[in-house]
Scaffold this active site. Structure first.
Site, PDB file in Angstrom:
ATOM      1  N   TYR A   1      -6.172  -0.787  -6.820  1.00  0.00           N
ATOM      2  CA  TYR A   1      -5.622  -2.035  -6.284  1.00  0.00           C
ATOM      3  C   TYR A   1      -4.939  -1.850  -4.929  1.00  0.00           C
ATOM      4  CZ  TYR A   1      -1.154  -1.133  -8.976  1.00  0.00           C
ATOM      5  OH  TYR A   1      -0.005  -0.637  -9.530  1.00  0.00           O
ATOM      6  N   GLU A   2      -4.671  -2.988  -4.299  1.00  0.00           N
ATOM      7  CA  GLU A   2      -4.187  -3.041  -2.914  1.00  0.00           C
ATOM      8  C   GLU A   2      -5.173  -2.398  -1.939  1.00  0.00           C
ATOM      9  OE1 GLU A   2      -1.937  -4.964  -2.234  1.00  0.00           O
ATOM     10  OE2 GLU A   2      -1.006  -5.206  -4.194  1.00  0.00           O
ATOM     11  N   GLY A   3      -6.443  -2.537  -2.222  1.00  0.00           N
ATOM     12  CA  GLY A   3      -7.486  -1.934  -1.392  1.00  0.00           C
ATOM     13  C   GLY A   3      -7.873  -0.596  -1.973  1.00  0.00           C
TER      14      GLY A   3
ATOM     15  N   ARG B   1       0.825  -1.206   0.000  1.00  0.00           N
ATOM     16  CA  ARG B   1       0.000   0.000   0.000  1.00  0.00           C
ATOM     17  C   ARG B   1       0.858   1.256   0.000  1.00  0.00           C
ATOM     18  NH1 ARG B   1      -4.868  -2.286   3.976  1.00  0.00           N
ATOM     19  NH2 ARG B   1      -6.023  -3.256   2.251  1.00  0.00           N
TER      20      ARG B   1
END
Length: 582
Positions: A436-438, A296
């Site tokens: 992406y990655e949350g 992140r």
């Protein structure tokens, strides 16, 4: 058009004048010889590699894209050699554990290397970025046997890494995933299932790829508590320690994407592929979050890097492109940088980029302190700052990075919409960083629902105390007073949300606005520090910093007050309309 110019001078400025790298990092155990001067030399070489080796492959890589034929993935021309050169130069293991072949340099240098790599070629940057994340997860959660076998390859880049979480029915809610792992009886497992959106899932570099796969054991309970993590390599270990037989995993398809075309984003099929448990059964999500938190921050740096590269091209174009008349109507045509609206777009980008880089370096320094400081209290305090800043950097840097890419494209006018100029690629590539990655909405909920309530609200108070300390140092500056004013609504909102921490609708309605408020305050803090560090200087750098700071405080920081009004409007207008009416 000009090629990418590594912003090493600005990085040196932050390390030496603003954030005092020598006092805070060069004194840590294991960093005694890593001075700001040495760091600058390393970053100069890193920037040269990014500019000379990676940037020339960015546009051609986007045009060619990754491809899949007969089950084999092919990356664009030049990528395999560039990766080999990257590994041989030692860049993959820059901050890696020396016990496993890494150089052990501070995370601060790693963050700045990542920025330049992603500015030059974000599709390429995902290969070493995901590899570093996989190594970190394995180092923290793997058995000694697994670490001895797999970490050296990951840390040096001899192997690549990938994380396999998402399934067609399980994205943010990983508790829904269906992949299974059956024990073989010899300590290994047979992993079966299909994963989607797997960045760096396969490539043609000729090395191994270590997949960290989330799956369920036969007796696992439903939900996230039933998830375990498994190390599943593309090639099984050979008897001689090299690459052995191909594991029973394959690429079912490559995703057809809006951007990052050179990056093979795979649909991965695991057909009783042999793997090994990483960490404890049922604790896979905990292990994976070690990698995800690392990623992140890395994704936030991607947003910053793309913004820097796009802004550089836009500023050059604005100085060279002749169009329109001068403000006093005496000259025509004039460079478009003379037009106020063009300048405003460029300044908005620069005001974000310079402060974001400073905040990224400060956060990376906190990571180094948390990892290396001999005092556990200092470690804990620094780690708290990293936890608070992780969702802010991921979400705000990618939101503002995308906005900067769009503004930079706008500077080009119609040419910005034409592929050959490269500006529309920056916009397409930057867009995924918000997802992406949350997703950034998930990051905002993490901030308001998890991070703000930590320590009973004291975590945010500790951060704001640091800001207030610099406000006091700069009390003579009107910028300090403006920053102090911005703290008032932020504190008010944070206090209210803490009192309503069980009100899901209130938190959801407030989340993204609150995160942006905190981001603007943090960026303002960095601008104040840069202004104070150059007080009385007449160098071009100092003049530029002061001018951009005044722009930020006049036109960007005041958004905090409008955002506070939006939050205080509550969830009513958001939730009132029936779903069927949308």
């Amino acid at each position: 058009m000009t090629s990418f110019t590594p912003p090493v001078d600005d990085m040196r400025f932050l390390l030496t004048q603003v954030l005092d790298f020598d006092a805070h990092i060069a004194t840590l155990p294991g960093c005694e010889d890593v001075t700001a001067e040495f760091a600058g030399e390393v970053l100069t070489e890193a920037g040269r590699f990014a500019a000379d080796k990676l940037a020339p492959l960015n546009l051609s890589g986007d045009e060619q894209g990754a491809s899949l034929a007969d089950g084999k993935v092919t990356t664009p021309e030049g990528f395999p050699q560039a990766y080999k050169d990257f590994v041989e130069a030692g860049w993959v293991g820059l901050s890696g554990n020396p016990d496993f072949g890494g150089q052990g340099l501070p995370r601060t240098l790693q963050i700045l290397l990542d920025e330049m790599v992603c500015a030059a070629n974000v599709s390429f940057g995902l290969f070493p970025g995901l590899t570093s994340g996989a190594a970190e997860a394995l180092e923290h959660h793997g058995s000694e046997e697994l670490k001895a076998r797999w970490l050296p390859g990951l840390i040096t880049g001899e192997s690549c890494g990938a994380m396999a979480l998402t399934e067609s029915n399980a994205g943010t809610d990983l508790g829904l995933l269906r992949a299974r792992a059956e024990p073989v009886g010899d300590g290994s497992f047979k992993v079966s299932g299909t994963k989607i959106f797997i960045s760096s899932g396969d490539q043609d570099f000729g090395n191994n790829i270590v997949h960290l796969v989330l799956a369920r054991l036969p007796d696992a309970p439903a939900g996230v508590k039933g998830i375990s993590m498994f190390l599943v390599p593309k090639f099984l270990p050979g008897e001689d320690g090299g690459l052995g037989a191909r594991n029973t995993m394959s690429v079912g398809a490559l995703e057809h994407k809006m951007g990052i075309h050179a990056q093979p984003t795979c649909v991965m099929n695991y057909d009783e592929a042999i793997g090994w448990l990483v960490g404890e059964p049922g604790r896979g999500l905990n292990a994976m979050f070690t990698m995800m938190n690392n990623e992140r921050l890395f994704v936030g740096i991607q947003g910053l890097g793309i913004a820097e590269a796009a802004h550089q091209k836009a500023a050059t174009y604005a100085r060279e492109r002749l169009q329109g008349r001068s403000a006093d109507n005496t000259r025509a045509p004039v460079p478009i940088i003379e037009h106020a609206d063009v300048r405003k777009m460029l300044l908005q980008g620069r005001a974000f980029i310079d402060a974001a880089r400073a905040l990224a370096v400060w956060t990376a320094m906190q990571m180094d302190i948390a990892a290396r400081h001999p005092d556990p209290a200092a470690q804990a305090e620094a780690n708290g700052m990293v936890l608070l800043m992780t969702p802010v950097i991921k979400a705000a840097f990618t939101d503002m990075g995308f906005e900067t890419a769009v503004l930079s494209q706008q500077v080009f006018g119609g040419h910005g919409y034409i592929h050959e100029w490269g500006m529309e690629q920056f916009v397409r590539d930057a867009r995924i960083t918000q997802i992406y990655e949350g997703t950034n909405g998930v990051q905002a909920m993490d901030l308001v629902a998890r991070k703000l309530p930590m320590e009973g609200g004291a975590l945010l108070d500790r951060f704001l105390a640091l800001v207030e300390a610099d406000i006091a140092k700069g009390a003579a500056s009107p910028l300090a007073a403006q920053l102090a004013d911005a703290l008032v609504p932020l504190r008010r909102i944070a206090t209210d949300l803490l009192a309503r921490k069980n009100d899901v609708e209130a938190l959801g309605a407030a989340a993204t606005d609150t995160l942006r408020m905190l981001a603007l305050v943090a960026l303002g803090w960095m601008w104040l520090r840069m202004v104070l560090a150059t007080q009385g200087e007449e160098s071009p750098l100092a003049i530029r910093k002061h001018a951009v700071a005044r722009f930020f405080f006049a036109r960007m920081l005041p958004q905090v007050h409008a955002l506070a009004a939006q939050v205080e409007a509550g969830p009513q207008t958001i939730m009132a309309m029936d779903a069927e009416l949308f």
